[in-house]
Design an enzyme around this catalytic site. Sequence first.
Site, PDB file in Angstrom:
ATOM      1  N   ASP A  35    -141.174  17.879   2.125  1.00 39.90           N
ATOM      2  CA  ASP A  35    -142.251  18.435   1.304  1.00 39.90           C
ATOM      3  C   ASP A  35    -141.739  19.149   0.060  1.00 39.90           C
ATOM      4  O   ASP A  35    -140.556  19.468  -0.049  1.00 39.90           O
ATOM      5  CB  ASP A  35    -143.017  19.480   2.136  1.00 39.90           C
ATOM      6  CG  ASP A  35    -144.136  18.846   2.928  1.00 39.90           C
ATOM      7  OD1 ASP A  35    -144.434  17.671   2.677  1.00 39.90           O
ATOM      8  OD2 ASP A  35    -144.700  19.538   3.792  1.00 39.90           O
ATOM      9  N   LYS A  57    -146.990  16.866  -1.953  1.00 33.18           N
ATOM     10  CA  LYS A  57    -148.360  16.502  -2.303  1.00 33.18           C
ATOM     11  C   LYS A  57    -148.990  17.586  -3.146  1.00 33.18           C
ATOM     12  O   LYS A  57    -148.581  18.725  -3.112  1.00 33.18           O
ATOM     13  CB  LYS A  57    -149.274  16.348  -1.083  1.00 33.18           C
ATOM     14  CG  LYS A  57    -148.654  16.084   0.173  1.00 33.18           C
ATOM     15  CD  LYS A  57    -149.679  16.122   1.290  1.00 33.18           C
ATOM     16  CE  LYS A  57    -149.264  17.088   2.335  1.00 33.18           C
ATOM     17  NZ  LYS A  57    -150.048  17.064   3.533  1.00 33.18           N
ATOM     18  N   MET A 168    -152.317  29.781  -0.126  1.00 32.61           N
ATOM     19  CA  MET A 168    -153.043  28.891  -1.050  1.00 32.61           C
ATOM     20  C   MET A 168    -154.248  29.609  -1.657  1.00 32.61           C
ATOM     21  O   MET A 168    -155.339  29.039  -1.768  1.00 32.61           O
ATOM     22  CB  MET A 168    -153.493  27.615  -0.304  1.00 32.61           C
ATOM     23  CG  MET A 168    -152.321  26.795   0.189  1.00 32.61           C
ATOM     24  SD  MET A 168    -152.808  25.400   1.200  1.00 32.61           S
ATOM     25  CE  MET A 168    -153.037  26.161   2.795  1.00 32.61           C
TER      26      MET A 168
HETATM   27  C1  SAM Z   1    -149.731  24.106   2.649  1.00 31.31           C
HETATM   28  S1  SAM Z   1    -149.377  25.791   2.967  1.00 31.31           S
HETATM   29  C2  SAM Z   1    -148.094  25.568   4.136  1.00 31.31           C
HETATM   30  C3  SAM Z   1    -147.736  26.809   4.883  1.00 31.31           C
HETATM   31  C4  SAM Z   1    -146.539  26.623   5.787  1.00 31.31           C
HETATM   32  N1  SAM Z   1    -146.829  25.696   6.848  1.00 31.31           N
HETATM   33  C5  SAM Z   1    -146.025  27.935   6.379  1.00 31.31           C
HETATM   34  O1  SAM Z   1    -146.066  28.119   7.604  1.00 31.31           O
HETATM   35  O2  SAM Z   1    -145.535  28.752   5.604  1.00 31.31           O
HETATM   36  C6  SAM Z   1    -148.493  26.234   1.497  1.00 31.31           C
HETATM   37  C7  SAM Z   1    -148.723  27.683   1.102  1.00 31.31           C
HETATM   38  O3  SAM Z   1    -147.830  28.532   1.806  1.00 31.31           O
HETATM   39  C8  SAM Z   1    -147.475  29.628   0.988  1.00 31.31           C
HETATM   40  N2  SAM Z   1    -146.025  29.609   0.755  1.00 31.31           N
HETATM   41  C9  SAM Z   1    -145.144  28.752   1.278  1.00 31.31           C
HETATM   42  N3  SAM Z   1    -143.888  29.063   0.903  1.00 31.31           N
HETATM   43  C10 SAM Z   1    -143.990  30.156   0.116  1.00 31.31           C
HETATM   44  C11 SAM Z   1    -143.055  30.964  -0.577  1.00 31.31           C
HETATM   45  N4  SAM Z   1    -141.736  30.723  -0.536  1.00 31.31           N
HETATM   46  N5  SAM Z   1    -143.517  32.018  -1.287  1.00 31.31           N
HETATM   47  C12 SAM Z   1    -144.818  32.295  -1.332  1.00 31.31           C
HETATM   48  N6  SAM Z   1    -145.751  31.563  -0.703  1.00 31.31           N
HETATM   49  C13 SAM Z   1    -145.347  30.519   0.026  1.00 31.31           C
HETATM   50  C14 SAM Z   1    -148.249  29.481  -0.309  1.00 31.31           C
HETATM   51  O4  SAM Z   1    -149.478  30.156  -0.179  1.00 31.31           O
HETATM   52  C15 SAM Z   1    -148.447  27.983  -0.356  1.00 31.31           C
HETATM   53  O5  SAM Z   1    -149.511  27.623  -1.193  1.00 31.31           O
END
Ligand code: SAM
Length: 242
Positions: A35, A57, A168
């Site tokens: 991803d 995506k 998100m």
């Molecule tokens: C599709 S969701 C997936 C979440 C993922 N499965 C998790 O457990 O962290 C993606 C969202 O996770 C958050 N996110 C993921 N990595 C991040 C990071 N390094 N810093 C800040 N937000 C993050 C953001 O809100 C981003 O839009």
Amino acid sequence: MSGKVYLVGAGPGDPELITVKGLKILQRADVVVYDRLISKELLNFCKIEAEKIYVGKNIGDYVIQDEINELLVKKAMENKVVVRLKGGDPYVLGRGEEECLYVISKGIECEVIPGITSAIAVPAYAGIPVTSRIYSASGFTIISGTKAEDKLIDEDYIPRKGTLVILMGLRKIENMVNILIKLRNEREPVAVIENGTTENQRVFTGELKDLVNIVRSNNVTSPAVIVIGEVVKFREYLWKFK
Ligand SMILES: C[S@@+](CC[C@H](N)C(=O)[O-])C[C@H]1O[C@@H](n2cnc3c(N)ncnc32)[C@H](O)[C@@H]1O
């Protein structure tokens, strides 16, 4: 005979936040389907001959999800060890369950290796624990600020008390803040953490009523985690990166 698919949580950004189990399977993989939000440094641990396929995506991209599902099955049917490397934890707002169900429905084995979710680790790296006895935050809720088919967030998912962690949350921020202010206290502390756990991490704090302004004036972009609640006050004492 077919191979096997592993849904592996890569953690939130810092490559060292993958689990030992996840890393060991990554090192064995013949194919890695990865991803946008995973640390690219993790790919250095793969076998040289491993096939690495990027499937990052965009929000609301439903066609590509079907293609990812098909790809996982196709590669496993070639008798390969397939790692589906997903940001954070595969089952936290990551559609990992859909991928796993699809793979299993085709008669292929699928195993999940949980990961450290950004919902907890990103606030932690910014000095914010998601629960605390000190601030009577005996629970926390993780919600998505962006719903399927672009719908607005559902008020029923927003708790009146405790820590609220929003993933998100940037795209519909104005609408979301209007709803939050109705249900919670507009003076509640908030933090917005961009690129958490990485060297590009940026953290902004303030009050809920100013959240839109905080995001706009600092040009905060995805990925970002929003935290709402008294626990944000810990940042002053516990933050790790200066
Ligand atoms: C599709 S969701 C997936 C979440 C993922 N499965 C998790 O457990 O962290 C993606 C969202 O996770 C958050 N996110 C993921 N990595 C991040 C990071 N390094 N810093 C800040 N937000 C993050 C953001 O809100 C981003 O839009």
